[in-house]
Enzyme design. Structure first.
Site, PDB file in Angstrom:
ATOM      1  N   HIS A 193      -3.260  -3.026   1.638  1.00 23.29           N
ATOM      2  CA  HIS A 193      -3.911  -3.825   2.502  1.00 23.29           C
ATOM      3  C   HIS A 193      -3.300  -3.772   4.004  1.00 23.29           C
ATOM      4  O   HIS A 193      -2.712  -4.800   4.523  1.00 23.29           O
ATOM      5  CB  HIS A 193      -4.161  -5.411   2.023  1.00 23.29           C
ATOM      6  N   MET A 225      -4.612   0.918   7.783  1.00 24.88           N
ATOM      7  CA  MET A 225      -5.126   2.177   7.258  1.00 24.88           C
ATOM      8  C   MET A 225      -6.407   1.915   6.323  1.00 24.88           C
ATOM      9  O   MET A 225      -7.402   2.645   6.566  1.00 24.88           O
ATOM     10  CB  MET A 225      -3.959   2.945   6.905  1.00 24.88           C
ATOM     11  N   HIS A 226      -6.271   0.902   5.693  1.00 26.41           N
ATOM     12  CA  HIS A 226      -7.429   0.778   4.578  1.00 26.41           C
ATOM     13  C   HIS A 226      -8.497   0.195   5.454  1.00 26.41           C
ATOM     14  O   HIS A 226      -9.616   0.566   5.146  1.00 26.41           O
ATOM     15  CB  HIS A 226      -6.595  -0.487   3.699  1.00 26.41           C
ATOM     16  N   HIS A 245     -12.059  -6.718   8.203  1.00 29.58           N
ATOM     17  CA  HIS A 245     -12.214  -7.564   6.785  1.00 29.58           C
ATOM     18  C   HIS A 245     -10.927  -7.968   5.987  1.00 29.58           C
ATOM     19  O   HIS A 245     -11.030  -8.631   5.168  1.00 29.58           O
ATOM     20  CB  HIS A 245     -13.139  -6.600   5.964  1.00 29.58           C
ATOM     21  N   ASP A 246      -9.836  -7.286   6.449  1.00 29.32           N
ATOM     22  CA  ASP A 246      -8.651  -7.767   5.759  1.00 29.32           C
ATOM     23  C   ASP A 246      -7.475  -8.140   6.714  1.00 29.32           C
ATOM     24  O   ASP A 246      -6.251  -8.450   6.464  1.00 29.32           O
ATOM     25  CB  ASP A 246      -8.122  -6.685   4.788  1.00 29.32           C
ATOM     26  N   ASP A 257     -15.281  -1.483   0.660  1.00 30.10           N
ATOM     27  CA  ASP A 257     -14.175  -1.995   0.212  1.00 30.10           C
ATOM     28  C   ASP A 257     -13.399  -1.403  -0.990  1.00 30.10           C
ATOM     29  O   ASP A 257     -12.236  -1.518  -1.059  1.00 30.10           O
ATOM     30  CB  ASP A 257     -14.210  -3.362   0.410  1.00 30.10           C
ATOM     31  N   GLN A 265      -7.328   1.434 -14.223  1.00 33.81           N
ATOM     32  CA  GLN A 265      -8.118   2.227 -13.351  1.00 33.81           C
ATOM     33  C   GLN A 265      -9.499   2.665 -14.016  1.00 33.81           C
ATOM     34  O   GLN A 265     -10.369   2.350 -13.578  1.00 33.81           O
ATOM     35  CB  GLN A 265      -7.452   3.449 -12.714  1.00 33.81           C
TER      36      GLN A 265
HETATM   37  P1  AMP Z   1      -9.981  -6.351  -0.552  1.00 33.47           P
HETATM   38  O1  AMP Z   1      -8.934  -6.958  -0.817  1.00 33.47           O
HETATM   39  O2  AMP Z   1     -10.891  -6.938   0.270  1.00 33.47           O
HETATM   40  O3  AMP Z   1      -9.570  -4.955  -0.218  1.00 33.47           O
HETATM   41  O4  AMP Z   1     -11.061  -6.303  -1.969  1.00 33.47           O
HETATM   42  C1  AMP Z   1     -10.980  -5.108  -2.855  1.00 33.47           C
HETATM   43  C2  AMP Z   1     -10.318  -5.511  -4.191  1.00 33.47           C
HETATM   44  O5  AMP Z   1     -10.799  -4.797  -5.102  1.00 33.47           O
HETATM   45  C3  AMP Z   1      -8.540  -5.317  -4.153  1.00 33.47           C
HETATM   46  O6  AMP Z   1      -8.203  -6.483  -3.491  1.00 33.47           O
HETATM   47  C4  AMP Z   1      -8.296  -4.961  -5.398  1.00 33.47           C
HETATM   48  O7  AMP Z   1      -8.145  -6.075  -6.377  1.00 33.47           O
HETATM   49  C5  AMP Z   1      -9.674  -4.242  -5.936  1.00 33.47           C
HETATM   50  N1  AMP Z   1      -9.660  -2.734  -5.921  1.00 33.47           N
HETATM   51  C6  AMP Z   1      -9.934  -1.910  -4.782  1.00 33.47           C
HETATM   52  N2  AMP Z   1      -9.528  -0.803  -5.092  1.00 33.47           N
HETATM   53  C7  AMP Z   1      -8.776  -0.634  -6.412  1.00 33.47           C
HETATM   54  C8  AMP Z   1      -8.299   0.120  -7.257  1.00 33.47           C
HETATM   55  N3  AMP Z   1      -8.411   1.568  -7.166  1.00 33.47           N
HETATM   56  N4  AMP Z   1      -7.893  -0.243  -8.480  1.00 33.47           N
HETATM   57  C9  AMP Z   1      -7.927  -1.431  -8.752  1.00 33.47           C
HETATM   58  N5  AMP Z   1      -8.210  -2.546  -7.994  1.00 33.47           N
HETATM   59  C10 AMP Z   1      -9.015  -1.975  -7.001  1.00 33.47           C
HETATM   60 ZN    ZN Z   2     -10.330  -4.533   1.840  1.00 35.91          ZN
END
Ligand code: AMP
Ligand code: ZN
Length: 490
Positions: free
Chosen positions: A244, A247-248, A286-287, A397, A448
């Protein structure tokens, strides 16, 4: 030896023949011993007193040093106060701003001007209608003419910084745009440099390119310097977390752009420029200020933020409210030129979009979308547009799972690192490790595959019902799932 024995015999003989004289001597020797003992005791006392004194002095010295540091800090703060426009605004506000300026005493990162000229000139140039080099819109970064830009591209296309970024940006409309290469070109790597990025990173560059690509500066009369201040502060407000981080945010910003453009959302929902502005703004923030631990951790540990937001979408509330706090300062107010009505609408859409990224509400949004897709074919009413935008940001996201494999594997490695860090904190606090967060029991493949099966693929399929061009994400996610089936780590 003989002499010594002879002396002792003589002494013994004298003691027996003159006992009085020796008693006197013994007495004075005892007195002398007593005096020495007293002296010794006094010296012991003195030593003890000196030791105590030394300890007191040390304490005092520590306290003085601390105070000196405090005073120096206060002095520094006062010096910044004088030149820090942030502080001036804070002082004026009745309701004191609770956000610390992520840039400390600065209002903008010292960006590379040539880089911004090259980026800007990719989308606007001095030959375009309505632009001339006196234009207020070019006050901060003056673009090149078409001919100048051709020359610049030839000159810089092999340059490790400018060339890499120009070539990466050439793919900004494509599914395989790569934020890692932009970040590494600007800052040397895509992890250790994240907390610093003095001159800006992938978020800075992606935001700047897209705002010019959509011509939002001109359409909303946005002051370019204020926009650069804003993105500097937003980027600096992201922490150097494994996943988080800014770059994300850059990656999510790019995918949001993809969904809007090639994905077909602008066309399908006939989105206005205001909606596009809201969408890009939401993706970038957003984060914001994400601490690298999730909502559940906050709730479990009864953290300050969990209490502040009553356990509801704790982090998402933090992200959006902190940025609206940030733009109370005119130096960062990228929305300053919007009319009251425009501002209200942008705020409404941004709040809705960012709060929808709480994965705890995922089921609710999927159900809402399902109902809405069954109701009518068109998606043109205001509520439809806002729902579609919220779904687009939600998709962006978690889009890492549906990106080309090389990009996906980097993100899945980063999110696992962050999950394990949270697991470590949970273990240290005596709490049970959350699922897939225990590094002593690795199960990345299992995690995953479950995430793909239960969340990602059904969700991307639903979005593809609205936007058939987004099927590319389903195909990639299927491929990435197969990778884990063949590379199980547990
Ligand atoms: P955000 O926290 O706003 O980025 O919300 C997306 C959420 O989805 C993340 O906090 C993770 O819990 C989940 N997430 C996103 N990508 C993955 C991934 N590749 N593997 C597992 N969980 C993921
Ligand atoms: Zn996010």
């Amino acid at each position: 030896m003989e002499a010594y024995i002879y002396d002792q015999m003589l002494l013994s003989h004298q003691m027996q023949s003159h006992p009085k004289e020796f008693e006197g001597k013994e007495l004075s020797a005892k007195e002398e011993a007593k005096t020495l003992e007293d002296q010794n005791e006094n010296l012991e006392h003195e030593l003890q007193a000196l030791k105590e004194n030394l300890a007191r002095n040390k304490q005092q010295e520590d306290a003085s040093r601390k105070r000196l540091e405090e005073l120096k800090r206060e002095n520094n703060d006062l010096a910044h106060r004088v030149e820090d426009p942030w502080q001036r605004v804070k002082d004026k506000q009745r309701d004191p701003c609770r956000l610390i300026n992520p840039l400390r005493n600065k209002t903008c990162k010292p960006f590379d001007k040539l880089l911004l000229q090259l980026i800007k000139s990719t989308y606007v140039n001095l030959d375009s209608e309505g632009y001339d080099d006196m234009s207020v819109i070019h006050k901060v970064v003056k673009p090149f003419t078409v001919l100048e830009m051709q020359d610049m591209r030839d000159r810089y296309i092999l340059d490790p910084l400018y060339g890499t970024i120009l070539m990466a940006l050439d793919k900004i409309d494509d599914w395989d745009f790569n934020v890692f290469s932009v970040q590494a070109a600007l800052n040397g790597d895509d992890h250790a440099s994240l907390p610093f990025q003095e001159k800006g990173g992938a978020l800075f560059v992606t935001f700047y390119a897209l705002f010019w690509k959509y011509d939002l500066f001109k359409k909303f009369n946005i002051d370019e310097q204020v926009a650069l201040n804003w993105v500097s502060a937003v980027e600096a407000g992201y922490h150097g977390n494994p996943y988080h981080n800014s770059m994300h945010a850059a990656d999510v910003l790019h995918v949001t752009h993809y969904i809007l453009s090639k994905g077909g959302l602008i066309e399908r929902c006939q989105l206005s420029d205001k909606m596009i502005l809201s969408a890009l703004f939401s993706a970038a923030i957003h984060d914001f200020d994400h601490p690298g631990i999730n909502n559940n951790f906050h709730i479990k540990t009864r953290s300050h933020l969990a209490t502040l937001y009553n356990d509801r979408s704790v982090l998402e509330n933090l992200h959006v409210s902190s940025v609206f706090e940030l733009i109370k300062n005119p130096a960062f107010n990228i929305l300053a030129s919007l009319s009251e009505d425009q501002w209200r609408e942008v705020r409404e859409v941004v709040v809705e979009m960012v709060l929808a990224t709480d994965m705890g509400l995922h089921g609710k949004y999927v159900a809402m979308m399902k109902t809405r897709l069954q109701e009518r074919a068109d998606f043109l009413q205001k509520d439809d547009k806002i729902l579609a935008l919220a779904m687009a940001l939600k998709m962006a996201d978690i889009s890492n799972c549906g990106r080309p494999q090389e990009i996906y594997l980097r993100w899945s490695g980063k999110i696992s690192d962050e999950f394990y860090q949270q697991g470590d904190r949970e273990r240290n606090l005596g709490l049970a490790c959350s699922p897939f967060m225990d590094r002593t029991q690795p199960a990345i493949a299992k995690g995953q595959i479950s995430f793909m099966n239960y969340i990602v693929i059904p969700f991307f399929e639903q979005i593809s019902e609205l936007l058939p061009n987004m099927r590319v994400s389903v195909d990639c996610a299927e491929g990435n799932k197969t990778y884990w089936a063949q590379n199980d780590d547990s």
